[in-house]
Scaffold this motif. Structure first.
Motif, mmCIF file in Angstrom:
data_model
loop_
_atom_site.group_PDB
_atom_site.id
_atom_site.type_symbol
_atom_site.label_atom_id
_atom_site.label_comp_id
_atom_site.label_asym_id
_atom_site.label_seq_id
_atom_site.Cartn_x
_atom_site.Cartn_y
_atom_site.Cartn_z
ATOM 1 N N ARG A 154 16.092 -32.883 26.997
ATOM 2 C CA ARG A 154 15.313 -32.915 25.753
ATOM 3 C C ARG A 154 14.795 -34.338 25.505
ATOM 4 O O ARG A 154 13.616 -34.540 25.220
ATOM 5 C CB ARG A 154 16.144 -32.448 24.562
ATOM 6 N N ALA A 203 5.723 -29.609 20.822
ATOM 7 C CA ALA A 203 6.748 -28.681 20.332
ATOM 8 C C ALA A 203 7.390 -28.040 21.555
ATOM 9 O O ALA A 203 6.696 -27.424 22.366
ATOM 10 C CB ALA A 203 6.138 -27.630 19.422
ATOM 11 N N PHE A 204 8.683 -28.204 21.689
ATOM 12 C CA PHE A 204 9.409 -27.660 22.835
ATOM 13 C C PHE A 204 10.064 -26.355 22.417
ATOM 14 O O PHE A 204 10.750 -26.288 21.408
ATOM 15 C CB PHE A 204 10.440 -28.665 23.337
ATOM 16 N N SER A 205 9.825 -25.306 23.202
ATOM 17 C CA SER A 205 10.315 -23.984 22.819
ATOM 18 C C SER A 205 11.543 -23.539 23.596
ATOM 19 O O SER A 205 12.298 -22.711 23.109
ATOM 20 C CB SER A 205 9.200 -22.948 22.974
ATOM 21 N N ASP A 206 11.761 -24.089 24.795
ATOM 22 C CA ASP A 206 12.897 -23.605 25.588
ATOM 23 C C ASP A 206 13.422 -24.697 26.511
ATOM 24 O O ASP A 206 12.639 -25.410 27.147
ATOM 25 C CB ASP A 206 12.474 -22.386 26.414
ATOM 26 N N THR A 257 9.972 -25.916 28.443
ATOM 27 C CA THR A 257 8.664 -25.334 28.174
ATOM 28 C C THR A 257 8.300 -25.571 26.709
ATOM 29 O O THR A 257 9.168 -25.816 25.872
ATOM 30 C CB THR A 257 8.614 -23.820 28.470
ATOM 31 N N GLY A 258 7.027 -25.498 26.436
ATOM 32 C CA GLY A 258 6.534 -25.671 25.075
ATOM 33 C C GLY A 258 5.043 -25.858 25.085
ATOM 34 O O GLY A 258 4.348 -25.352 25.971
ATOM 35 N N ASP A 310 -0.402 -25.922 27.020
ATOM 36 C CA ASP A 310 0.897 -25.456 27.488
ATOM 37 C C ASP A 310 1.557 -26.547 28.321
ATOM 38 O O ASP A 310 0.888 -27.250 29.078
ATOM 39 C CB ASP A 310 0.747 -24.202 28.358
#
Length: 138
Positions: free
Chosen positions: A33, A85-88, A105-106, A116
């Protein structure tokens, strides 16, 4: 009495194993992260040379020259108004038992545009980017 002690010891070992598992995966996830955030911040700020030099794995640098990297990012027209924005964050083992892997991913939002993103970090002692995708969302 002996069976009770053995059962208690087994429960303690299982609990310790679970705690160790979550500490290891949590640590890798937190590192990934931080790397993803720092890398993306550099790219958005236009410091692509530093992003290339400090985050990409040497094997990825062999496949993707610094000039290709910088030219490709230039086509995305990122600026200070862009927000990531990080989604996973998916953590696992890479090639070899000591190698950790984290997939991120994000997206990056730049006003009405959305880009993307997908990164893979791998390494034993230090996580380095081994795969990157940044492209306009469909």
């Amino acid at each position: 009495m002996v069976l009770l002690a053995a059962a208690g010891a087994l429960v303690v070992l299982v609990v310790l194993g679970i705690i160790m598992f979550f500490n290891i995966t949590g640590s890798t996830s937190n590192k990934a992260r931080g790397l993803a955030e720092d890398f993306t911040d550099l790219v958005i700020a236009g410091d692509t040379a530093k992003a290339y030099r400090e985050y990409l794995d040497p094997a990825l640098q062999e496949q993707l020259s610094k000039e290709q990297f910088m030219t490709g990012l230039g086509t995305l027209k990122l600026d200070g108004a862009c927000e990531p924005a990080f989604s996973d964050f998916t953590v696992g083992n890479g090639q070899g038992e000591d190698v950790k892997r984290a997939d991120v991913t994000g997206f990056i939002t730049c006003g009405e545009r959305k880009i993307d993103l997908s990164y893979r970090f791998e390494g034993a002692d230090q996580l380095r980017m081994t795969s990157i995708t940044l492209r306009p969302a469909d």
